[in-house]
Design a protein around this motif. Structure first.
Motif, mmCIF file in Angstrom:
data_model
loop_
_atom_site.group_PDB
_atom_site.id
_atom_site.type_symbol
_atom_site.label_atom_id
_atom_site.label_comp_id
_atom_site.label_asym_id
_atom_site.label_seq_id
_atom_site.Cartn_x
_atom_site.Cartn_y
_atom_site.Cartn_z
ATOM 1 N N TYR A 159 0.806 -1.224 0.000
ATOM 2 C CA TYR A 159 0.000 0.000 0.000
ATOM 3 C C TYR A 159 0.839 1.274 0.000
ATOM 4 N N PHE A 160 1.982 1.238 0.662
ATOM 5 C CA PHE A 160 2.735 2.481 0.860
ATOM 6 C C PHE A 160 4.088 2.494 0.148
ATOM 7 N N GLU A 161 4.404 1.390 -0.537
ATOM 8 C CA GLU A 161 5.617 1.294 -1.359
ATOM 9 C C GLU A 161 6.885 1.598 -0.566
ATOM 10 N N VAL A 162 6.841 1.285 0.691
ATOM 11 C CA VAL A 162 8.014 1.412 1.551
ATOM 12 C C VAL A 162 7.923 0.303 2.587
ATOM 13 N N GLU A 163 9.062 -0.196 3.002
ATOM 14 C CA GLU A 163 9.054 -1.302 3.958
ATOM 15 C C GLU A 163 9.093 -0.771 5.383
ATOM 16 N N PHE A 164 8.195 -1.288 6.203
ATOM 17 C CA PHE A 164 8.210 -0.931 7.616
ATOM 18 C C PHE A 164 9.514 -1.459 8.220
ATOM 19 N N PRO A 165 10.161 -0.701 9.121
ATOM 20 C CA PRO A 165 11.438 -1.141 9.710
ATOM 21 C C PRO A 165 11.381 -2.593 10.196
ATOM 22 N N LYS A 166 12.245 -3.407 9.621
ATOM 23 C CA LYS A 166 12.189 -4.859 9.839
ATOM 24 C C LYS A 166 12.379 -5.252 11.302
ATOM 25 N N LEU A 192 11.971 -3.501 13.982
ATOM 26 C CA LEU A 192 10.861 -3.023 14.805
ATOM 27 C C LEU A 192 9.646 -3.932 14.623
ATOM 28 N N ARG A 193 9.416 -4.375 13.394
ATOM 29 C CA ARG A 193 8.290 -5.289 13.133
ATOM 30 C C ARG A 193 8.496 -6.623 13.851
ATOM 31 N N LYS A 194 9.732 -7.101 13.891
ATOM 32 C CA LYS A 194 10.029 -8.346 14.611
ATOM 33 C C LYS A 194 9.736 -8.198 16.101
ATOM 34 N N GLN A 195 10.100 -7.033 16.637
ATOM 35 C CA GLN A 195 9.813 -6.773 18.052
ATOM 36 C C GLN A 195 8.312 -6.803 18.315
ATOM 37 N N ILE A 196 7.563 -6.123 17.445
ATOM 38 C CA ILE A 196 6.111 -6.065 17.618
ATOM 39 C C ILE A 196 5.502 -7.457 17.513
ATOM 40 N N GLN A 197 5.996 -8.255 16.576
ATOM 41 C CA GLN A 197 5.485 -9.622 16.439
ATOM 42 C C GLN A 197 5.733 -10.426 17.718
ATOM 43 N N LYS A 198 6.924 -10.254 18.285
ATOM 44 C CA LYS A 198 7.252 -10.952 19.534
ATOM 45 C C LYS A 198 6.313 -10.520 20.654
ATOM 46 N N TYR A 199 6.036 -9.210 20.724
ATOM 47 C CA TYR A 199 5.181 -8.711 21.796
ATOM 48 C C TYR A 199 3.714 -9.089 21.587
ATOM 49 N N VAL A 221 6.299 0.107 20.825
ATOM 50 C CA VAL A 221 4.997 0.578 20.333
ATOM 51 C C VAL A 221 5.045 2.081 20.066
ATOM 52 N N LEU A 222 5.714 2.824 20.939
ATOM 53 C CA LEU A 222 5.863 4.266 20.727
ATOM 54 C C LEU A 222 6.581 4.539 19.403
ATOM 55 N N LYS A 223 7.637 3.780 19.138
ATOM 56 C CA LYS A 223 8.378 3.953 17.880
ATOM 57 C C LYS A 223 7.533 3.538 16.674
ATOM 58 N N THR A 224 6.700 2.520 16.866
ATOM 59 C CA THR A 224 5.822 2.069 15.780
ATOM 60 C C THR A 224 4.816 3.153 15.414
ATOM 61 N N LEU A 225 4.120 3.676 16.416
ATOM 62 C CA LEU A 225 3.130 4.723 16.154
ATOM 63 C C LEU A 225 3.805 5.979 15.604
#
Length: 316
Positions: free
Chosen positions: A204-211, A213-220, A248-252
């Motif tokens: 949708y946004f043609e950019v990759e979400f920081p990998k 950070l996404r791994k951290q969120i998945q773990k949480y 989560v703060l960094k994600t938002l």
């Protein structure tokens, strides 16, 4: 027989009915080393009496039982005062050979509970503030939940609240960025956050979400699900709650950057390290950019620490 009692004394009287409840031996307690013998309730506080055939040297189990006691009294008996640790004092006593009660003390271990970025209010933020006060500018629910989670003392509730804020925040981002998806997202009971931040995000946004950070969120997310579906014994550590909050703060914050939202704040991207100095002390190390803003009086950093009692180490 060794006797102990834990007193939860209210700083302000509560309208609790006075009762003295003796505990009969039951199958539940038959093979336990530590047994509950009596519970006393009054407007001044609550007292739980314990006994053991052997002298207790590690009180971790006792305070796990006390925590479950408090949760039960909050949920079933509506003792709201127990929701706030500032409204009562918790003390444990042991009975000596003369029958007198002696207060017990434990080693204290400080740990970082939260960080606050008290930044200068820019004209843009001031304008948004006025708009919000007049009701014309909405404040994302995710930010309200996330920031209020810092005040939750129950770590299990805090962790779940932080991840709920994350889930809501990701949905808010998609609904704002892609209004056509609103109907779909509103009808998804619990959308997969890792997927929404993974391949779907990139498409949708043609950019990759920081990998990372996404791994951290998945773990949480997995941890959050574990806390919801497991017993009360499964409790996150203070460090896990803080790390989860920062992730989560960094994600938002990253999502706000993509949306060019006024809530984006560049310093949320900065690294903050906690370096252990000794067994009971730690030093916070801020980035150069944070130090620069503080020096320029554009920012104040405040921290909150929890003093955790190590119940496995009573002071003799």
């Amino acid at each position: 027989m060794f006797n102990y009692k834990v007193c939860l004394v209210f700083k302000k009287k509560d309208m609790i009915l006075s009762q003295e409840l003796n505990v009969e031996n039951s199958d539940t307690a038959r093979n336990r080393m530590i047994k509950i013998t009596k519970v006393i309730t009054s407007s001044d506080g609550l007292t739980i009496f314990f006994c053991s055939n052997e002298k207790i040297t590690d009180f971790t189990e006792v305070f796990e039982m006390v925590t479950r006691f408090k949760n039960f009294m909050i949920a079933v008996q509506d003792i709201s005062s127990l929701n706030d640790v500032d409204k009562y004092e918790e003390t444990i006593f042991q009975q000596n050979e003369s029958g007198n009660w002696e207060e017990m003390f434990f080693d204290a271990e400080p740990s970082l509970a939260f960080l606050d970025f008290k930044k200068a209010m820019t004209p843009e933020i001031y304008k948004k503030l006025l708009g919000h006060m007049y009701g014309s500018e909405n404040l994302p629910l995710s930010y309200i939940l996330l920031k209020k989670s810092k005040n939750l003392k129950d770590r299990r509730q805090q962790f779940i609240s932080i991840m709920t804020a994350c889930e809501i925040g990701v949905k808010e981002f998609y609904k704002e960025s892609k209004p056509d998806l609103s109907i779909i997202l509103d009808n998804l009971q619990s959308p997969s956050i890792p997927k929404l931040l993974g391949s779907i995000f990139k498409s949708y946004f043609e950019v990759e979400f920081p990998k990372e950070l996404r791994k951290q969120i998945q773990k949480y997310v997995e941890q959050r699900n574990g806390f919801i579906h497991s017993s009360e014994k499964n409790i996150p550590t203070l460090e896990e709650c803080l790390d989860c909050y920062i992730a989560v703060l960094k994600t938002l914050n990253y999502l706000n950057k993509i949306n060019d939202n006024y809530l984006y704040y560049d310093l949320y991207e900065e690294e903050i390290n906690l370096i252990s100095v000794s067994n009971t002390q730690a030093r916070i190390v801020f980035s150069d950019l944070i130090k620069e803003r503080v020096s320029a009086r554009q920012l104040n950093m405040s921290t909150g620490f929890n003093i955790n009692l190590n119940y496995s180490k009573p002071k003799l």
